[in-house]
Design a protein around this motif. Structure first.
Motif, short mmCIF file in Angstrom:
data_model
loop_
_atom_site.label_atom_id
_atom_site.label_comp_id
_atom_site.label_asym_id
_atom_site.label_seq_id
_atom_site.Cartn_x
_atom_site.Cartn_y
_atom_site.Cartn_z
N ASP A 180 87.37 27.59 25.02
CA ASP A 180 87.41 28.07 23.54
C ASP A 180 86.33 27.67 22.84
OD1 ASP A 180 90.21 27.90 24.25
OD2 ASP A 180 90.38 25.93 23.23
N SER A 181 85.49 26.69 22.85
CA SER A 181 84.43 26.25 22.07
C SER A 181 83.23 27.15 22.46
CB SER A 181 84.02 24.90 21.71
OG SER A 181 84.11 24.06 22.93
N MET A 182 83.17 27.07 23.94
CA MET A 182 82.05 27.92 24.58
C MET A 182 82.18 29.32 24.33
SD MET A 182 80.24 25.47 26.11
CE MET A 182 79.12 26.26 27.26
N VAL A 198 74.75 22.85 16.83
CA VAL A 198 76.11 22.35 17.38
C VAL A 198 76.09 21.01 17.45
CG1 VAL A 198 76.83 22.20 20.04
CG2 VAL A 198 76.16 24.48 19.22
N VAL A 199 77.41 20.72 17.32
CA VAL A 199 77.72 19.28 17.22
C VAL A 199 78.83 18.83 18.44
CG1 VAL A 199 79.63 19.57 15.60
CG2 VAL A 199 78.53 17.49 15.79
N HIS A 200 78.43 17.79 19.07
CA HIS A 200 79.60 17.33 20.40
C HIS A 200 79.88 15.88 20.03
CE1 HIS A 200 81.25 17.21 24.48
NE2 HIS A 200 80.60 16.16 24.44
N VAL A 201 80.99 15.51 20.54
CA VAL A 201 81.11 14.15 20.58
C VAL A 201 81.66 13.69 21.66
CG1 VAL A 201 82.78 12.36 19.46
CG2 VAL A 201 81.94 13.83 18.19
N ASN A 202 81.25 12.60 22.53
CA ASN A 202 81.53 12.00 23.74
C ASN A 202 82.42 10.93 23.49
OD1 ASN A 202 81.80 10.75 26.14
ND2 ASN A 202 79.51 10.89 26.66
N ARG A 211 85.57 12.06 14.73
CA ARG A 211 85.08 13.23 15.07
C ARG A 211 84.63 14.01 13.89
NH1 ARG A 211 88.72 14.87 19.08
NH2 ARG A 211 89.70 16.40 17.67
N TYR A 212 85.90 13.97 12.93
CA TYR A 212 85.44 14.86 11.75
C TYR A 212 84.49 14.16 10.78
CZ TYR A 212 88.44 18.86 12.82
OH TYR A 212 89.10 19.94 13.48
N ALA A 213 84.49 12.94 10.84
CA ALA A 213 83.64 12.10 10.19
C ALA A 213 82.22 12.33 10.52
CB ALA A 213 83.96 10.65 10.09
N PHE A 214 82.04 12.49 11.89
CA PHE A 214 80.90 12.96 12.28
C PHE A 214 80.27 14.18 12.15
CE2 PHE A 214 78.03 13.83 15.95
CZ PHE A 214 76.84 13.21 15.81
N PHE A 215 81.33 15.07 12.24
CA PHE A 215 81.24 16.26 11.68
C PHE A 215 80.55 16.49 10.49
CE2 PHE A 215 84.60 18.32 14.75
CZ PHE A 215 83.73 17.90 15.75
N ALA A 216 81.35 15.86 9.47
CA ALA A 216 80.81 15.75 7.93
C ALA A 216 79.65 15.24 7.77
CB ALA A 216 81.94 14.95 7.28
N ALA A 241 87.19 25.64 17.42
CA ALA A 241 87.50 26.83 18.06
C ALA A 241 89.07 26.93 18.14
CB ALA A 241 86.92 26.73 19.50
N HIS A 242 89.85 26.54 17.02
CA HIS A 242 91.14 26.57 17.22
C HIS A 242 91.43 28.15 17.47
CE1 HIS A 242 90.71 22.67 15.22
NE2 HIS A 242 91.77 22.46 15.91
N HIS A 243 92.67 28.41 18.28
CA HIS A 243 93.14 29.77 18.49
C HIS A 243 94.50 29.88 18.30
CE1 HIS A 243 94.49 28.03 22.22
NE2 HIS A 243 93.55 27.46 22.50
N1 LIG Z 1 84.44 16.26 21.61
C1 LIG Z 1 84.38 17.35 20.80
N2 LIG Z 1 83.29 17.62 20.23
C2 LIG Z 1 82.72 18.78 19.44
N3 LIG Z 1 83.98 19.18 18.86
C3 LIG Z 1 85.30 18.87 19.49
C4 LIG Z 1 85.56 18.08 20.33
N4 LIG Z 1 86.85 18.04 20.55
C5 LIG Z 1 87.40 19.03 19.83
N5 LIG Z 1 86.49 19.77 19.22
C6 LIG Z 1 86.76 20.90 18.42
O1 LIG Z 1 87.98 21.03 17.77
C7 LIG Z 1 88.51 22.14 18.20
C8 LIG Z 1 90.22 21.76 18.53
O2 LIG Z 1 90.08 20.87 19.51
P1 LIG Z 1 91.42 20.07 19.75
O3 LIG Z 1 92.56 21.28 19.84
O4 LIG Z 1 91.37 19.15 21.11
O5 LIG Z 1 91.76 19.25 18.60
P2 LIG Z 1 93.11 18.50 17.87
O6 LIG Z 1 93.09 17.43 18.61
O7 LIG Z 1 93.88 19.45 18.17
O8 LIG Z 1 92.43 18.04 16.46
P3 LIG Z 1 92.41 19.28 15.36
O9 LIG Z 1 93.32 20.23 15.51
O10 LIG Z 1 92.98 18.19 14.09
O11 LIG Z 1 90.80 19.53 15.17
C9 LIG Z 1 87.74 22.52 19.68
O12 LIG Z 1 88.08 23.82 19.95
C10 LIG Z 1 86.41 22.11 19.13
O13 LIG Z 1 85.86 23.26 18.40
#
Ligand SMILES: Nc1ncnc2c1ncn2[C@@H]1O[C@H](COP(=O)(O)OP(=O)(O)OP(=O)(O)O)[C@@H](O)[C@H]1O
Length: 472
Positions: free
Chosen positions: A31-33, A52-56, A104-109, A123-125
């Motif tokens: 989704d996110s790619m 771009v932001v990524h969390v490991n 994750r969201y704290a880091f995004f912010a 990339a929620h769909h």
């Molecule tokens: N490790 C990550 N690093 C960066 N972005 C991420 C990561 N995990 C999820 N995301 C982003 O969040 C989107 C939703 O992911 P996911 O469905 O796993 O989240 P969720 O656990 O349902 O949380 P929420 O819906 O509250 O965001 C992904 O498409 C991506 O854009």
């Protein structure tokens, strides 16, 4: 097939998008790619500046490989990639998924603020939307939340989150990735059906799609209708609130019962939902339908007085023509002392009272204080990264509570510590303590730290509990 509708949606969300900077949350999944490919493929006149932001999260074996993959792919594209590792020693014992999301969201912010980004984009769909709405419906949800995931939301910390893939199904995203040769990593845990969301994804939604192949479109329409209905409800409720709410403090709302009872049952219900939302839910305190019904019955009951216990120390009190939604500790009645503890996960913050705010952050993490806390007195407690300690609780002290006060591990009664510290008797009942998962007290806020909270040289990674107190 996705390119044109995506372009149209993006320009509808923001006509000036080409002048904006966005932070794309890329996990490395399909989704996110695809989201990254759609954004980088936009023509100049509607392509924003992209980072771009990524969390490991270190939650799966493949986490390191995924981080490397996202970094290298961004490098090839010439896109800046901000990464963060969430080491295993920082994982809490409970609510791991929620804690991962919070951090994750704290880091995004944090990155969005530092880099002056206008939007964080995830990339929620469409399938995520269907899963979310159906899960909420089945689990029990407030009507307002049945609208599911919104395309654009504004968070309290100033972050604007945008989700432009909601109009596409997972299937369309896979097809696009295949047709455009977009590489991605598959998360194997998506197949584990012990997770509720995965059961909806793998079993419930496919069955419903067989009943009607247009399921996602219908759910998206439903979501829009709920959005409209919420707007209508708000337009009716908002003007009435001003009249019904007599006073509004962080820990105590006073309501005019006579005026509330003048409204129809339906309007009264939504007024209460709105009040609970503003007073409790927005502070992280949940309320269920059973509690709401109890409050409504108390309001209409013949008897002039009564109390309903809600969550996290909150009560709803009817006193003849007035009602109070309040934290029980706000009263002088000691029988109503808060006994329910607040659970504090990493990245979470809350107001303990009107003038007391607390947060738990990883060491070295930037702390975003609420606006109203400026100039408040500050107290900090270092908490070791020993995962046995989590989750931490903020509670009132209990009779007989003790804490370790020297290197020999000797314990002293909290009451004795308070006397030694010359805390006036009337203030001793209002004291908060930090209690770990093993019931050990690591500090009396903001009076004394336990010997346990002294971090040794070798124990470098830890959390900081920050407490702010305003002038009373
Ligand atoms: N490790 C990550 N690093 C960066 N972005 C991420 C990561 N995990 C999820 N995301 C982003 O969040 C989107 C939703 O992911 P996911 O469905 O796993 O989240 P969720 O656990 O349902 O949380 P929420 O819906 O509250 O965001 C992904 O498409 C991506 O854009």
């Amino acid at each position: 097939m996705l390119i044109e509708p995506f372009k149209q949606l993006i320009t509808r969300i923001d006509e000036q998008i080409h002048q904006k900077k966005i932070l794309l949350a890329v996990s490395g999944g399909v989704d996110s790619m695809v989201l990254l490919a759609l954004f980088t493929g936009l023509p100049d006149e509607c392509r924003p500046n992209i980072e771009v932001v990524h969390v490991n999260h270190h939650l799966r074996q493949e986490s390191n490989e995924e981080e490397k993959f996202v970094k290298e792919y961004c490098h090839q594209l010439g896109v800046i990639c901000h990464c963060k590792e969430w080491l295993e020693c920082h994982h809490p014992l409970n609510n791991l998924e929620a804690a991962a999301r919070d951090m994750r969201y704290a880091f995004f912010a944090k990155i969005a603020k530092e880099q002056n980004c206008d939007y964080v984009v995830t990339a929620h769909h469409g399938d995520d939307q269907a899963e979310t709405i159906l899960m909420r419906l089945v689990k029990g949800s407030q009507f307002r939340n049945l609208g599911g995931i919104q395309t654009v939301t504004h968070r309290a910390n100033g972050l604007t989150v945008c989700r432009p893939l909601l109009i596409f199904s997972k299937e369309m995203i896979y097809e696009f990735a295949k047709a455009q040769n977009i590489p991605y990593r598959e998360d194997q845990t998506n197949q584990i059906t012990t997770y509720t969301r995965n059961r909806y994804r793998l079993q419930v939604i496919p069955n419903l799609k067989q009943e009607n192949p247009n399921l996602l479109e219908h759910i998206q329409n439903f979501s829009r209708q709920i959005g409209y209905a919420n707007e209508v409800i708000e337009s009716v409720i908002e003007p009435l609130l001003a009249d019904i709410v007599i006073s509004k403090k962080v820990t105590c709302w006073q309501l005019d019962v006579t005026k509330l009872l003048r409204e129809s049952e339906a309007v009264r219900y939504f007024i209460l939902v709105e009040i609970m939302q503003q007073a409790l839910v927005e502070k992280g305190v949940s309320i269920n339908e059973r509690q709401l019904s109890a409050v409504l019955s108390l309001l209409t009951a013949q008897k002039g007085q009564g109390v309903i216990q809600l969550s996290a120390g909150w009560v709803f009190k009817k006193r003849y023509a007035s009602a109070f939604l309040m934290i029980a500790s706000d009263t002088s009645d000691s029988n109503e002392r808060v006994s329910e503890p607040y659970q504090l996960s990493v990245g979470e913050n809350l107001f303990l009272s009107d003038k007391e705010w607390v947060t738990l952050v990883s060491a070295g993490e930037t702390v975003i204080f609420p606006e109203k806390c400026q100039g408040w007195q500050r107290w900090e407690l270092a908490v070791s990264s020993d995962s046995q300690k989590y989750p931490l609780m903020i509670t009132r002290r209990q009779p007989g509570d003790k804490m370790i006060y020297n290197a020999q591990g000797q314990r002293k009664k909290i009451k004795r510590v308070l006397i030694d510290q010359k805390v006036p008797k009337e203030d001793r009942e209002k004291i908060w303590v930090v209690r770990d998962a093993q019931q050990e007290i690591s500090g009396i806020i903001p009076i004394k730290k336990s010997y346990l909270s002294i971090i040794t040289e070798t124990d470098k990674i830890h959390y900081r509990l920050i407490y702010l107190k305003g002038e009373s």
